[in-house]
Scaffold this motif. Structure first.
Motif, PDB file in Angstrom:
ATOM      1  N   ARG A  33     -17.759  -8.637 -25.042  1.00  0.00           N
ATOM      2  CA  ARG A  33     -17.170  -8.980 -23.752  1.00  0.00           C
ATOM      3  C   ARG A  33     -18.221  -9.617 -22.841  1.00  0.00           C
ATOM      4  O   ARG A  33     -19.419  -9.514 -23.097  1.00  0.00           O
ATOM      5  N   SER A  34     -17.742 -10.206 -21.787  1.00  0.00           N
ATOM      6  CA  SER A  34     -18.649 -10.810 -20.806  1.00  0.00           C
ATOM      7  C   SER A  34     -18.414 -10.198 -19.433  1.00  0.00           C
ATOM      8  O   SER A  34     -17.385  -9.594 -19.170  1.00  0.00           O
ATOM      9  N   TYR A  35     -19.419 -10.382 -18.589  1.00  0.00           N
ATOM     10  CA  TYR A  35     -19.281 -10.109 -17.163  1.00  0.00           C
ATOM     11  C   TYR A  35     -20.057 -11.228 -16.486  1.00  0.00           C
ATOM     12  O   TYR A  35     -21.283 -11.298 -16.611  1.00  0.00           O
ATOM     13  N   GLY A  36     -19.325 -12.116 -15.856  1.00  0.00           N
ATOM     14  CA  GLY A  36     -19.994 -13.298 -15.305  1.00  0.00           C
ATOM     15  C   GLY A  36     -20.607 -14.103 -16.434  1.00  0.00           C
ATOM     16  O   GLY A  36     -19.928 -14.458 -17.389  1.00  0.00           O
ATOM     17  N   SER A  37     -21.908 -14.337 -16.350  1.00  0.00           N
ATOM     18  CA  SER A  37     -22.577 -15.135 -17.384  1.00  0.00           C
ATOM     19  C   SER A  37     -23.300 -14.289 -18.425  1.00  0.00           C
ATOM     20  O   SER A  37     -24.052 -14.812 -19.238  1.00  0.00           O
ATOM     21  N   ALA A  38     -23.079 -12.986 -18.419  1.00  0.00           N
ATOM     22  CA  ALA A  38     -23.718 -12.092 -19.384  1.00  0.00           C
ATOM     23  C   ALA A  38     -22.725 -11.699 -20.472  1.00  0.00           C
ATOM     24  O   ALA A  38     -21.548 -11.500 -20.217  1.00  0.00           O
ATOM     25  N   ILE A  39     -23.232 -11.576 -21.696  1.00  0.00           N
ATOM     26  CA  ILE A  39     -22.433 -11.180 -22.852  1.00  0.00           C
ATOM     27  C   ILE A  39     -22.904  -9.804 -23.301  1.00  0.00           C
ATOM     28  O   ILE A  39     -24.111  -9.528 -23.321  1.00  0.00           O
ATOM     29  N   TYR A  40     -21.959  -8.935 -23.681  1.00  0.00           N
ATOM     30  CA  TYR A  40     -22.288  -7.579 -24.108  1.00  0.00           C
ATOM     31  C   TYR A  40     -21.680  -7.274 -25.471  1.00  0.00           C
ATOM     32  O   TYR A  40     -20.536  -7.626 -25.741  1.00  0.00           O
ATOM     33  N   CYS A  41     -22.467  -6.583 -26.316  1.00  0.00           N
ATOM     34  CA  CYS A  41     -22.025  -6.204 -27.662  1.00  0.00           C
ATOM     35  C   CYS A  41     -20.992  -5.083 -27.577  1.00  0.00           C
ATOM     36  O   CYS A  41     -20.812  -4.464 -26.520  1.00  0.00           O
ATOM     37  N   PRO A  42     -20.326  -4.774 -28.688  1.00  0.00           N
ATOM     38  CA  PRO A  42     -19.321  -3.709 -28.679  1.00  0.00           C
ATOM     39  C   PRO A  42     -19.861  -2.344 -28.238  1.00  0.00           C
ATOM     40  O   PRO A  42     -19.158  -1.596 -27.558  1.00  0.00           O
ATOM     41  N   ILE A  43     -21.092  -2.015 -28.579  1.00  0.00           N
ATOM     42  CA  ILE A  43     -21.676  -0.730 -28.192  1.00  0.00           C
ATOM     43  C   ILE A  43     -21.854  -0.665 -26.678  1.00  0.00           C
ATOM     44  O   ILE A  43     -21.463   0.305 -26.029  1.00  0.00           O
ATOM     45  N   CYS A  44     -22.426  -1.709 -26.092  1.00  0.00           N
ATOM     46  CA  CYS A  44     -22.644  -1.732 -24.645  1.00  0.00           C
ATOM     47  C   CYS A  44     -21.326  -1.899 -23.894  1.00  0.00           C
ATOM     48  O   CYS A  44     -21.175  -1.384 -22.781  1.00  0.00           O
ATOM     49  N   THR A  45     -20.374  -2.574 -24.491  1.00  0.00           N
ATOM     50  CA  THR A  45     -19.041  -2.690 -23.887  1.00  0.00           C
ATOM     51  C   THR A  45     -18.383  -1.317 -23.824  1.00  0.00           C
ATOM     52  O   THR A  45     -17.776  -0.964 -22.806  1.00  0.00           O
ATOM     53  N   ALA A  46     -18.520  -0.526 -24.875  1.00  0.00           N
ATOM     54  CA  ALA A  46     -17.895   0.797 -24.928  1.00  0.00           C
ATOM     55  C   ALA A  46     -18.449   1.739 -23.863  1.00  0.00           C
ATOM     56  O   ALA A  46     -17.729   2.618 -23.378  1.00  0.00           O
ATOM     57  N   THR A  47     -19.713   1.570 -23.493  1.00  0.00           N
ATOM     58  CA  THR A  47     -20.335   2.452 -22.503  1.00  0.00           C
ATOM     59  C   THR A  47     -20.425   1.802 -21.121  1.00  0.00           C
ATOM     60  O   THR A  47     -21.025   2.372 -20.215  1.00  0.00           O
ATOM     61  N   TRP A  48     -19.844   0.637 -20.959  1.00  0.00           N
ATOM     62  CA  TRP A  48     -19.888  -0.100 -19.697  1.00  0.00           C
ATOM     63  C   TRP A  48     -19.405   0.762 -18.520  1.00  0.00           C
ATOM     64  O   TRP A  48     -20.040   0.808 -17.466  1.00  0.00           O
ATOM     65  N   GLY A  49     -18.282   1.436 -18.678  1.00  0.00           N
ATOM     66  CA  GLY A  49     -17.686   2.231 -17.608  1.00  0.00           C
ATOM     67  C   GLY A  49     -18.587   3.358 -17.113  1.00  0.00           C
ATOM     68  O   GLY A  49     -18.511   3.746 -15.952  1.00  0.00           O
ATOM     69  N   GLU A  50     -19.469   3.871 -17.971  1.00  0.00           N
ATOM     70  CA  GLU A  50     -20.405   4.923 -17.573  1.00  0.00           C
ATOM     71  C   GLU A  50     -21.496   4.384 -16.647  1.00  0.00           C
ATOM     72  O   GLU A  50     -22.068   5.137 -15.865  1.00  0.00           O
ATOM     73  N   ARG A  51     -21.785   3.107 -16.758  1.00  0.00           N
ATOM     74  CA  ARG A  51     -22.875   2.500 -16.000  1.00  0.00           C
ATOM     75  C   ARG A  51     -22.414   1.671 -14.806  1.00  0.00           C
ATOM     76  O   ARG A  51     -23.219   1.358 -13.935  1.00  0.00           O
ATOM     77  N   ASN A  52     -21.160   1.272 -14.783  1.00  0.00           N
ATOM     78  CA  ASN A  52     -20.687   0.335 -13.771  1.00  0.00           C
ATOM     79  C   ASN A  52     -19.331   0.751 -13.213  1.00  0.00           C
ATOM     80  O   ASN A  52     -18.513   1.339 -13.913  1.00  0.00           O
ATOM     81  N   SER A  53     -19.094   0.383 -11.963  1.00  0.00           N
ATOM     82  CA  SER A  53     -17.805   0.712 -11.340  1.00  0.00           C
ATOM     83  C   SER A  53     -16.839  -0.464 -11.380  1.00  0.00           C
ATOM     84  O   SER A  53     -15.703  -0.349 -10.951  1.00  0.00           O
ATOM     85  N   ARG A  54     -17.266  -1.590 -11.893  1.00  0.00           N
ATOM     86  CA  ARG A  54     -16.386  -2.766 -11.984  1.00  0.00           C
ATOM     87  C   ARG A  54     -16.028  -3.037 -13.440  1.00  0.00           C
ATOM     88  O   ARG A  54     -16.717  -2.599 -14.349  1.00  0.00           O
ATOM     89  N   ALA A  55     -14.946  -3.756 -13.631  1.00  0.00           N
ATOM     90  CA  ALA A  55     -14.434  -4.024 -14.983  1.00  0.00           C
ATOM     91  C   ALA A  55     -15.107  -5.239 -15.606  1.00  0.00           C
ATOM     92  O   ALA A  55     -15.489  -6.185 -14.912  1.00  0.00           O
ATOM     93  N   LEU A  56     -15.223  -5.190 -16.916  1.00  0.00           N
ATOM     94  CA  LEU A  56     -15.680  -6.361 -17.664  1.00  0.00           C
ATOM     95  C   LEU A  56     -14.596  -7.435 -17.629  1.00  0.00           C
ATOM     96  O   LEU A  56     -13.431  -7.153 -17.346  1.00  0.00           O
TER      97      LEU A  56
END
Length: 73
Positions: A33-56
């Motif tokens: 997935r992406s957020y703005g101009s950054a791309i994230y792997c499936p592992i970091c996407t899965a834990t995104w919600g623990e680190r951020n309050s906004r959606a991918l």
């Protein structure tokens, strides 16, 4: 077919992807997935919600970002 690599902006994980719209869609379905101009792997996407309050970005937004900025170079 030509290949390119996707690199995770957080952990540096990387995977090869077929340089085509279908190749990009396949990676998005597998969790990239992406957020703005950054791309994230499936592992970091899965834990995104623990680190951020906004959606991918959505799958479609991710596909569009990868296609426009990486495939059309």
């Amino acid at each position: 077919m030509n290949k390119m690599e996707l690199w995770c902006s957080r952990c540096g994980n990387h995977e090869k992807v077929e340089r085509s719209i279908e190749g990009v869609k396949t990676k998005s379905r597998k969790g990239w997935r992406s957020y703005g101009s950054a791309i994230y792997c499936p592992i970091c996407t899965a834990t995104w919600g623990e680190r951020n309050s906004r959606a991918l970005d959505s799958i479609q937004e991710t596909n569009d970002w990868i296609y426009e900025r990486m495939l059309r170079k």
